[in-house]
Design a protein around this motif. Structure first.
Motif, PDB file in Angstrom:
ATOM      1  N   ALA A 128      -5.909  10.237 -16.545  1.00  0.00           N
ATOM      2  CA  ALA A 128      -4.976  10.102 -17.672  1.00  0.00           C
ATOM      3  C   ALA A 128      -3.710   9.367 -17.242  1.00  0.00           C
ATOM      4  O   ALA A 128      -3.139   8.588 -18.012  1.00  0.00           O
ATOM      5  CB  ALA A 128      -4.627  11.476 -18.234  1.00  0.00           C
ATOM      6  N   VAL A 129      -3.273   9.605 -16.004  1.00  0.00           N
ATOM      7  CA  VAL A 129      -2.060   8.945 -15.502  1.00  0.00           C
ATOM      8  C   VAL A 129      -2.291   7.456 -15.307  1.00  0.00           C
ATOM      9  O   VAL A 129      -1.472   6.623 -15.712  1.00  0.00           O
ATOM     10  CB  VAL A 129      -1.601   9.593 -14.175  1.00  0.00           C
ATOM     11  CG1 VAL A 129      -0.503   8.762 -13.516  1.00  0.00           C
ATOM     12  CG2 VAL A 129      -1.113  11.016 -14.418  1.00  0.00           C
ATOM     13  N   VAL A 130      -3.406   7.105 -14.686  1.00  0.00           N
ATOM     14  CA  VAL A 130      -3.648   5.691 -14.362  1.00  0.00           C
ATOM     15  C   VAL A 130      -4.234   4.908 -15.534  1.00  0.00           C
ATOM     16  O   VAL A 130      -4.247   3.672 -15.503  1.00  0.00           O
ATOM     17  CB  VAL A 130      -4.568   5.548 -13.136  1.00  0.00           C
ATOM     18  CG1 VAL A 130      -3.947   6.202 -11.927  1.00  0.00           C
ATOM     19  CG2 VAL A 130      -5.952   6.120 -13.403  1.00  0.00           C
ATOM     20  N   ALA A 131      -4.695   5.596 -16.579  1.00  0.00           N
ATOM     21  CA  ALA A 131      -5.318   4.906 -17.707  1.00  0.00           C
ATOM     22  C   ALA A 131      -4.371   3.941 -18.395  1.00  0.00           C
ATOM     23  O   ALA A 131      -4.809   2.961 -19.022  1.00  0.00           O
ATOM     24  CB  ALA A 131      -5.862   5.918 -18.718  1.00  0.00           C
ATOM     25  N   GLU A 132      -3.064   4.189 -18.293  1.00  0.00           N
ATOM     26  CA  GLU A 132      -2.097   3.315 -18.943  1.00  0.00           C
ATOM     27  C   GLU A 132      -2.153   1.894 -18.384  1.00  0.00           C
ATOM     28  O   GLU A 132      -1.728   0.943 -19.036  1.00  0.00           O
ATOM     29  CB  GLU A 132      -0.686   3.891 -18.795  1.00  0.00           C
ATOM     30  CG  GLU A 132      -0.492   5.211 -19.521  1.00  0.00           C
ATOM     31  CD  GLU A 132       0.935   5.722 -19.399  1.00  0.00           C
ATOM     32  OE1 GLU A 132       1.791   4.977 -18.889  1.00  0.00           O
ATOM     33  OE2 GLU A 132       1.182   6.864 -19.827  1.00  0.00           O
ATOM     34  N   LEU A 133      -2.661   1.765 -17.159  1.00  0.00           N
ATOM     35  CA  LEU A 133      -2.768   0.428 -16.569  1.00  0.00           C
ATOM     36  C   LEU A 133      -3.810  -0.420 -17.295  1.00  0.00           C
ATOM     37  O   LEU A 133      -3.827  -1.643 -17.144  1.00  0.00           O
ATOM     38  CB  LEU A 133      -3.139   0.537 -15.084  1.00  0.00           C
ATOM     39  CG  LEU A 133      -2.077   1.162 -14.176  1.00  0.00           C
ATOM     40  CD1 LEU A 133      -2.626   1.319 -12.767  1.00  0.00           C
ATOM     41  CD2 LEU A 133      -0.817   0.318 -14.153  1.00  0.00           C
TER      42      LEU A 133
END
Length: 205
Positions: A75-80
């Motif tokens: 969920a944290v890295v999905a914004e990339l």
């Protein structure tokens, strides 16, 4: 009757969520081997008997916690993946700082505890291997989506895996032997090497 079933389902989901959260907190704060059912039930405010209404064993609960940790990482890295969130050429130093911060987070301590314990516990190793494989597959694909076309897909996967391994080791060692100057310099040197790798090709003679 439908409303009653929905209420019971909601209560069950809430209890499961509390148990998983308590397991995550216990592993992070007291370690995998000290995360007993008594420790979990105390933290969750749920009786041991209630635990077995939702999970067949401590191991099942630990695996559920591992899955939740994986979901939070993604969920944290999905914004990339959001279009326009990463400029090209990629600022690898910024991405490395983001990656290092996430790997140093309390939530990743749970993964490190489980990975170390799995070395000598065959059942744990067998049970969390699919969760870890899925997480790494997702991270590989994320690396490809973010780093290409600056580098090839193969190089993107290799770089991502290498950085994860580097920061995992750093996160473990820094508790006992922190070396902040070396850690910061490492990011600068790796980013410089990446820029040299992805810079304009110099024509041959």
């Amino acid at each position: 009757m439908t409303n009653a079933r929905r209420t019971q389902a909601e209560r069950s989901a809430a209890t499961i969520a509390k148990l998983v959260e308590a397991t995550i907190e216990a592993i992070e704060q007291v370690g995998y081997h000290s995360t007993s059912l008594g420790e979990i039930s105390s933290r969750a405010g749920v009786s041991k008997a209630a635990i077995f209404r939702h999970f067949d064993s401590r191991m099942d609960l630990v695996v559920a916690a591992a899955g939740e940790v994986s979901r939070r990482h993604l969920a944290v890295v999905a914004e990339l993946r959001i279009p326009g969130s990463v400029a090209h050429p990629v600022d690898l130093a910024a991405l490395m700082h983001l990656m290092r911060n996430q790997i140093r987070s309390d939530i990743n301590t749970v993964w490190l505890e489980l990975l170390v314990a799995a070395r000598t516990e065959p059942e744990l190793r067998l049970r969390i291997a699919p969760v870890l494989r899925e997480l790494y597959d997702e991270l590989d694909e994320l690396a490809v989506s973010v780093l290409t076309p600056d580098v090839s897909s193969e190089a993107a996967r290799l770089l991502a895996t290498s950085l994860i391994h580097m920061f995992d080791g750093e996160a473990i060692l820094r508790t006992t032997y922190p070396r902040p100057e070396l850690e910061d310099a490492r990011i600068d040197h790796v980013a410089a090497a990446f820029r040299a790798l992805t810079g304009p090709t110099v024509p041959g003679p």
